[in-house]
Design a protein around this motif. Sequence first.
Motif, PDB file in Angstrom:
ATOM      1  N   ILE A  41       0.836  -1.201   0.000  1.00  0.00           N
ATOM      2  CA  ILE A  41       0.000   0.000   0.000  1.00  0.00           C
ATOM      3  C   ILE A  41       0.871   1.251   0.000  1.00  0.00           C
ATOM      4  CG2 ILE A  41      -1.585   1.381   1.422  1.00  0.00           C
ATOM      5  CD1 ILE A  41      -2.997  -1.222   2.168  1.00  0.00           C
ATOM      6  N   LEU A  42       1.967   1.222   0.744  1.00  0.00           N
ATOM      7  CA  LEU A  42       2.887   2.360   0.775  1.00  0.00           C
ATOM      8  C   LEU A  42       3.534   2.567  -0.602  1.00  0.00           C
ATOM      9  CD1 LEU A  42       4.676   1.878   4.234  1.00  0.00           C
ATOM     10  CD2 LEU A  42       2.976   3.610   3.617  1.00  0.00           C
ATOM     11  N   ILE A  43       3.921   1.474  -1.260  1.00  0.00           N
ATOM     12  CA  ILE A  43       4.509   1.576  -2.597  1.00  0.00           C
ATOM     13  C   ILE A  43       3.485   2.136  -3.584  1.00  0.00           C
ATOM     14  CG2 ILE A  43       5.422   0.255  -4.556  1.00  0.00           C
ATOM     15  CD1 ILE A  43       6.686  -1.654  -2.542  1.00  0.00           C
ATOM     16  N   ASN A  44       2.259   1.629  -3.501  1.00  0.00           N
ATOM     17  CA  ASN A  44       1.190   2.122  -4.360  1.00  0.00           C
ATOM     18  C   ASN A  44       0.903   3.595  -4.097  1.00  0.00           C
ATOM     19  OD1 ASN A  44      -2.103   2.551  -4.262  1.00  0.00           O
ATOM     20  ND2 ASN A  44      -1.417   1.514  -6.124  1.00  0.00           N
ATOM     21  N   HIS A  45       0.932   3.979  -2.830  1.00  0.00           N
ATOM     22  CA  HIS A  45       0.668   5.366  -2.435  1.00  0.00           C
ATOM     23  C   HIS A  45       1.777   6.299  -2.905  1.00  0.00           C
ATOM     24  CE1 HIS A  45      -0.833   8.647   0.091  1.00  0.00           C
ATOM     25  NE2 HIS A  45       0.406   8.821   0.523  1.00  0.00           N
ATOM     26  N   GLY A  46       3.025   5.843  -2.817  1.00  0.00           N
ATOM     27  CA  GLY A  46       4.140   6.713  -3.152  1.00  0.00           C
ATOM     28  C   GLY A  46       4.555   6.692  -4.606  1.00  0.00           C
ATOM     29  N   PHE A  47       4.414   5.521  -5.269  1.00  0.00           N
ATOM     30  CA  PHE A  47       4.912   5.378  -6.639  1.00  0.00           C
ATOM     31  C   PHE A  47       3.819   5.036  -7.659  1.00  0.00           C
ATOM     32  CE2 PHE A  47       8.345   4.277  -3.702  1.00  0.00           C
ATOM     33  CZ  PHE A  47       9.348   5.145  -4.130  1.00  0.00           C
ATOM     34  N   HIS A  48       2.590   4.866  -7.181  1.00  0.00           N
ATOM     35  CA  HIS A  48       1.440   4.589  -8.054  1.00  0.00           C
ATOM     36  C   HIS A  48       1.631   3.331  -8.897  1.00  0.00           C
ATOM     37  CE1 HIS A  48       0.012   8.523  -6.862  1.00  0.00           C
ATOM     38  NE2 HIS A  48       1.150   9.051  -7.272  1.00  0.00           N
ATOM     39  N   ILE A  49       2.296   2.340  -8.306  1.00  0.00           N
ATOM     40  CA  ILE A  49       2.412   1.020  -8.931  1.00  0.00           C
ATOM     41  C   ILE A  49       1.186   0.206  -8.516  1.00  0.00           C
ATOM     42  CG2 ILE A  49       3.794  -1.083  -9.068  1.00  0.00           C
ATOM     43  CD1 ILE A  49       6.237   0.575  -8.370  1.00  0.00           C
ATOM     44  N   SER A  50       0.643  -0.582  -9.422  1.00  0.00           N
ATOM     45  CA  SER A  50      -0.568  -1.347  -9.124  1.00  0.00           C
ATOM     46  C   SER A  50      -0.372  -2.211  -7.883  1.00  0.00           C
ATOM     47  CB  SER A  50      -0.947  -2.234 -10.311  1.00  0.00           C
ATOM     48  OG  SER A  50      -0.014  -3.277 -10.488  1.00  0.00           O
ATOM     49  N   MET A  51      -1.479  -2.460  -7.165  1.00  0.00           N
ATOM     50  CA  MET A  51      -1.389  -3.211  -5.922  1.00  0.00           C
ATOM     51  C   MET A  51      -0.908  -4.639  -6.158  1.00  0.00           C
ATOM     52  SD  MET A  51      -1.960  -1.435  -3.279  1.00  0.00           S
ATOM     53  CE  MET A  51      -1.914  -2.863  -2.235  1.00  0.00           C
ATOM     54  N   GLY A  52      -1.368  -5.267  -7.233  1.00  0.00           N
ATOM     55  CA  GLY A  52      -0.937  -6.637  -7.513  1.00  0.00           C
ATOM     56  C   GLY A  52       0.556  -6.736  -7.717  1.00  0.00           C
ATOM     57  N   LEU A  53       1.116  -5.821  -8.529  1.00  0.00           N
ATOM     58  CA  LEU A  53       2.552  -5.824  -8.787  1.00  0.00           C
ATOM     59  C   LEU A  53       3.334  -5.427  -7.540  1.00  0.00           C
ATOM     60  CD1 LEU A  53       4.919  -6.123 -10.707  1.00  0.00           C
ATOM     61  CD2 LEU A  53       4.541  -3.760 -11.473  1.00  0.00           C
ATOM     62  N   SER A  54       2.856  -4.432  -6.813  1.00  0.00           N
ATOM     63  CA  SER A  54       3.526  -4.003  -5.582  1.00  0.00           C
ATOM     64  C   SER A  54       3.612  -5.152  -4.580  1.00  0.00           C
ATOM     65  CB  SER A  54       2.779  -2.822  -4.944  1.00  0.00           C
ATOM     66  OG  SER A  54       2.765  -1.708  -5.796  1.00  0.00           O
ATOM     67  N   LEU A  55       2.518  -5.885  -4.452  1.00  0.00           N
ATOM     68  CA  LEU A  55       2.482  -7.007  -3.512  1.00  0.00           C
ATOM     69  C   LEU A  55       3.472  -8.089  -3.927  1.00  0.00           C
ATOM     70  CD1 LEU A  55       0.961  -8.147  -1.009  1.00  0.00           C
ATOM     71  CD2 LEU A  55      -0.580  -9.272  -2.609  1.00  0.00           C
ATOM     72  N   TRP A  56       3.535  -8.381  -5.224  1.00  0.00           N
ATOM     73  CA  TRP A  56       4.454  -9.406  -5.706  1.00  0.00           C
ATOM     74  C   TRP A  56       5.904  -8.996  -5.468  1.00  0.00           C
ATOM     75  CZ3 TRP A  56       8.498 -10.337  -9.003  1.00  0.00           C
ATOM     76  CH2 TRP A  56       8.758 -11.684  -9.311  1.00  0.00           C
ATOM     77  N   ILE A  57       6.238  -7.732  -5.717  1.00  0.00           N
ATOM     78  CA  ILE A  57       7.606  -7.239  -5.510  1.00  0.00           C
ATOM     79  C   ILE A  57       8.018  -7.397  -4.049  1.00  0.00           C
ATOM     80  CG2 ILE A  57       9.062  -5.173  -5.480  1.00  0.00           C
ATOM     81  CD1 ILE A  57       7.511  -4.213  -7.963  1.00  0.00           C
ATOM     82  N   VAL A  58       7.141  -6.998  -3.132  1.00  0.00           N
ATOM     83  CA  VAL A  58       7.450  -7.094  -1.698  1.00  0.00           C
ATOM     84  C   VAL A  58       7.632  -8.544  -1.287  1.00  0.00           C
ATOM     85  CG1 VAL A  58       6.589  -6.672   0.633  1.00  0.00           C
ATOM     86  CG2 VAL A  58       6.267  -4.943  -1.147  1.00  0.00           C
ATOM     87  N   ASN A  59       6.676  -9.394  -1.668  1.00  0.00           N
ATOM     88  CA  ASN A  59       6.741 -10.805  -1.293  1.00  0.00           C
ATOM     89  C   ASN A  59       7.974 -11.500  -1.865  1.00  0.00           C
ATOM     90  OD1 ASN A  59       4.423 -11.115   0.324  1.00  0.00           O
ATOM     91  ND2 ASN A  59       3.115 -11.243  -1.464  1.00  0.00           N
ATOM     92  N   PHE A  60       8.252 -11.249  -3.135  1.00  0.00           N
ATOM     93  CA  PHE A  60       9.386 -11.891  -3.790  1.00  0.00           C
ATOM     94  C   PHE A  60      10.703 -11.450  -3.157  1.00  0.00           C
ATOM     95  CE2 PHE A  60      12.614 -12.298  -7.145  1.00  0.00           C
ATOM     96  CZ  PHE A  60      12.429 -13.628  -7.503  1.00  0.00           C
ATOM     97  N   THR A  61      10.822 -10.156  -2.846  1.00  0.00           N
ATOM     98  CA  THR A  61      12.046  -9.639  -2.232  1.00  0.00           C
ATOM     99  C   THR A  61      12.302 -10.295  -0.883  1.00  0.00           C
ATOM    100  OG1 THR A  61      11.771  -7.503  -3.341  1.00  0.00           O
ATOM    101  CG2 THR A  61      13.229  -7.570  -1.427  1.00  0.00           C
ATOM    102  N   MET A  62      11.280 -10.362  -0.029  1.00  0.00           N
ATOM    103  CA  MET A  62      11.432 -10.986   1.286  1.00  0.00           C
ATOM    104  C   MET A  62      11.750 -12.468   1.163  1.00  0.00           C
ATOM    105  SD  MET A  62       8.522  -9.211   3.682  1.00  0.00           S
ATOM    106  CE  MET A  62       8.574  -7.453   4.036  1.00  0.00           C
ATOM    107  N   LEU A  63      11.144 -13.103   0.181  1.00  0.00           N
ATOM    108  CA  LEU A  63      11.380 -14.526  -0.016  1.00  0.00           C
ATOM    109  C   LEU A  63      12.818 -14.791  -0.422  1.00  0.00           C
ATOM    110  CD1 LEU A  63       9.811 -17.180   0.085  1.00  0.00           C
ATOM    111  CD2 LEU A  63       9.280 -16.878  -2.338  1.00  0.00           C
ATOM    112  N   MET A  64      13.362 -13.957  -1.289  1.00  0.00           N
ATOM    113  CA  MET A  64      14.743 -14.123  -1.731  1.00  0.00           C
ATOM    114  C   MET A  64      15.731 -13.923  -0.576  1.00  0.00           C
ATOM    115  SD  MET A  64      14.811 -15.100  -4.865  1.00  0.00           S
ATOM    116  CE  MET A  64      13.379 -16.069  -4.348  1.00  0.00           C
ATOM    117  N   LEU A  65      15.377 -13.058   0.348  1.00  0.00           N
ATOM    118  CA  LEU A  65      16.246 -12.820   1.507  1.00  0.00           C
ATOM    119  C   LEU A  65      16.303 -14.047   2.421  1.00  0.00           C
ATOM    120  CD1 LEU A  65      15.229  -9.157   2.449  1.00  0.00           C
ATOM    121  CD2 LEU A  65      17.329  -9.900   1.309  1.00  0.00           C
TER     122      LEU A  65
END
Length: 204
Positions: A41-65
């Motif tokens: 939601i913060l990414i969508n609010h600040g960068f106007h990236i769609s919620m679906g893509l924003s959610l995938w980016i966050v989840n994938f990043t944490m998973l890779m860590l």
Amino acid sequence: MKQFITKGGLVLVGGAFQGFGMGLFLFPQSIPSGGAGGIAILINHGFHISMGLSLWIVNFTMLMLAVKYIGKRFTLWTIMGITVTSLSVTFFASIFSIPYRNLLFDLVVGSVFLGTGIGILMRQGVSNGGVGVIAFIISHGRNILPGKPLFIINCFIFLTTAAIISWEIFFFALVSQWISTTVVDIICRIDSYQPYTLGWRKKT
């Protein structure tokens, strides 16, 4: 093979349930579905990236860590789950619309579907991604149900989201998490079958 196909089907169902709850009910009301949802939601609010893509980016990043700790098979199954969830968020948000929205209805129904989806995934030994990976590791390490650590971790992220967007979000997010994590624990208590495991392991 039959167990593998059954597991894959349930991962698809769990991811779709999550996406349905988030895309159609929670996100339109700016209610975080969890820690990853709050960051999305913060990414969508600040960068106007769609919620679906924003959610995938966050989840994938944490998973890779966490991949070195949780193992490759766990990671692959979870990537499948978070991808289905993100696609479902985009699908339900763009295809369906509710003309007369009710905040309480959206909060309760969305949270129930969210918790059902997460519970189905965790019953299969698959994380819902994001901070769910951390909660899954804690639940296995301490032999406890995953709902409680998931709730605690998410609260810290909700505070940040609320401070930036609106403090009302924190209250609604807490209620959503209480409902969804309660549903998660109910589903995880069901002992009617033995889920097909994916060789989850700690790094040695």
